[in-house]
Write a protein that holds these residues in place. Structure first.
Motif, short mmCIF file in Angstrom:
data_model
loop_
_atom_site.label_atom_id
_atom_site.label_comp_id
_atom_site.label_asym_id
_atom_site.label_seq_id
_atom_site.Cartn_x
_atom_site.Cartn_y
_atom_site.Cartn_z
N THR A 50 -16.78 -22.68 -26.22
CA THR A 50 -17.23 -24.06 -26.13
C THR A 50 -16.07 -24.89 -26.66
OG1 THR A 50 -19.35 -23.59 -25.98
CG2 THR A 50 -18.96 -25.59 -26.38
N ASP A 51 -15.38 -25.87 -26.06
CA ASP A 51 -14.53 -27.12 -26.72
C ASP A 51 -14.93 -28.28 -26.04
OD1 ASP A 51 -12.32 -27.69 -28.30
OD2 ASP A 51 -11.04 -27.22 -26.86
N ARG A 52 -14.25 -29.19 -26.54
CA ARG A 52 -14.22 -30.50 -25.85
C ARG A 52 -13.49 -31.01 -24.81
NH1 ARG A 52 -17.87 -33.52 -28.55
NH2 ARG A 52 -18.08 -33.26 -30.70
N VAL A 53 -13.79 -31.56 -23.90
CA VAL A 53 -13.04 -31.78 -22.60
C VAL A 53 -11.90 -32.55 -23.07
CG1 VAL A 53 -12.92 -32.40 -20.29
CG2 VAL A 53 -15.01 -31.12 -20.91
N ALA A 54 -12.32 -33.52 -23.65
CA ALA A 54 -11.15 -34.57 -24.19
C ALA A 54 -11.39 -34.86 -25.49
CB ALA A 54 -11.24 -35.93 -23.14
N PRO A 55 -10.82 -35.60 -26.24
CA PRO A 55 -10.94 -35.99 -27.76
C PRO A 55 -12.09 -36.97 -27.76
CG PRO A 55 -8.66 -36.12 -27.45
CD PRO A 55 -9.26 -35.91 -26.03
N GLY A 56 -13.25 -36.44 -28.33
CA GLY A 56 -14.46 -37.44 -28.34
C GLY A 56 -15.27 -37.24 -27.11
N GLY A 57 -14.94 -36.52 -26.28
CA GLY A 57 -15.73 -36.17 -25.13
C GLY A 57 -16.77 -35.02 -25.19
N VAL A 58 -17.21 -34.88 -23.85
CA VAL A 58 -18.43 -33.90 -24.15
C VAL A 58 -18.01 -32.66 -24.33
CG1 VAL A 58 -19.73 -35.39 -22.52
CG2 VAL A 58 -18.02 -33.73 -21.49
N GLU A 59 -18.58 -31.60 -24.84
CA GLU A 59 -18.39 -30.10 -24.97
C GLU A 59 -18.66 -29.36 -23.52
OE1 GLU A 59 -19.99 -28.57 -28.06
OE2 GLU A 59 -18.71 -29.53 -29.69
N TYR A 60 -18.05 -28.47 -23.30
CA TYR A 60 -18.12 -27.58 -22.01
C TYR A 60 -17.78 -26.20 -22.65
CZ TYR A 60 -16.95 -25.57 -17.49
OH TYR A 60 -17.03 -24.86 -16.54
N ARG A 61 -18.54 -25.22 -22.07
CA ARG A 61 -18.23 -23.82 -22.20
C ARG A 61 -17.25 -23.35 -21.08
NH1 ARG A 61 -19.47 -19.94 -25.53
NH2 ARG A 61 -19.44 -17.54 -24.92
N TYR A 62 -16.12 -23.02 -21.49
CA TYR A 62 -15.12 -22.62 -20.48
C TYR A 62 -15.54 -21.14 -20.07
CZ TYR A 62 -12.51 -26.80 -21.29
OH TYR A 62 -12.02 -28.16 -21.40
N PRO A 63 -15.13 -20.70 -18.85
CA PRO A 63 -15.37 -19.48 -18.63
C PRO A 63 -14.17 -18.64 -18.99
CG PRO A 63 -14.73 -20.66 -16.73
CD PRO A 63 -15.02 -21.74 -17.65
N ALA A 64 -14.31 -17.37 -19.43
CA ALA A 64 -13.31 -16.50 -19.91
C ALA A 64 -12.17 -16.40 -18.65
CB ALA A 64 -13.98 -15.24 -20.40
N ARG A 65 -11.03 -16.81 -19.07
CA ARG A 65 -9.81 -16.48 -18.34
C ARG A 65 -8.84 -15.72 -19.05
NH1 ARG A 65 -11.04 -22.20 -17.21
NH2 ARG A 65 -11.77 -22.37 -15.10
N VAL A 66 -8.80 -14.52 -18.72
CA VAL A 66 -7.85 -13.46 -19.89
C VAL A 66 -6.50 -13.85 -19.79
CG1 VAL A 66 -7.55 -11.44 -20.39
CG2 VAL A 66 -9.78 -12.11 -19.77
N LEU A 67 -5.98 -14.56 -20.50
CA LEU A 67 -4.39 -15.09 -20.32
C LEU A 67 -3.51 -13.74 -20.85
CD1 LEU A 67 -4.46 -18.40 -21.89
CD2 LEU A 67 -4.39 -17.71 -19.48
#
Length: 156
Positions: free
Chosen positions: A118-135
């Motif tokens: 989980t991380d912020r979409v933009a500084p001070g923005g909403v949090e979003y749980r990103y799907p795992a994308r194995v780089l």
């Protein structure tokens, strides 16, 4: 990921011990360069190491159902275009081993996507749980390439 690394290390550890340090360093550098190249092409293809596609970006719309205007537009280009460049996807190789990873501030972005955090979409923005994308990860073809390159260096 660590299980894959340990499997490769146990398989190739004995063979690496038979090489002189300079030859080991050359082999590691060669393998690291080829691994980075294969990781980059897999990221361009937007594929996980198991061959599945990356999870698509979340579709976003305005409350009225329209896509965002020019100012807040959603990029529809391939993901991780800059992350896969040699500027950010670094390799390190010496006689003891090799490492491939992301450098600098983009390492956090890569970690969030790699692990599906989980991380912020933009500084001070909403949090979003990103799907795992194995780089970064090993495919079967990359394991064979590592074995083949090491055998090439052993037979020289």
């Amino acid at each position: 990921m660590m299980d894959e690394l340990q499997a490769v290390e146990t398989f190739l550890g004995g063979l690496l011990g038979k090489l002189q340090p300079a030859a080991r360093r050359a082999a590691m550098r060669d393998i690291a360069r080829e691994l980075r190249r294969s990781q980059q092409t897999r990221i361009v293809a937007q594929q996980n190491p198991d061959g599945s596609r990356y999870a698509a970006r979340k579709p976003r719309t305005k409350p009225g159902g329209k896509l965002r205007d020019k100012r807040g537009r959603i990029k529809r280009a391939a993901m991780f275009a800059k992350l896969r460049t040699a500027r950010y996807l670094k390799t390190e190789a010496d006689a003891n081993g090799l490492a491939i990873g992301f450098a600098g501030r983009v390492a956090r972005v890569a970690r969030v996507h790699q692990l599906g955090e989980t991380d912020r979409v933009a500084p001070g923005g909403v949090e979003y749980r990103y799907p795992a994308r194995v780089l970064l990860g090993f495919t079967d073809a990359e394991r064979e390439m590592i074995r083949d390159r090491l055998l090439q260096h052993l037979t020289k």
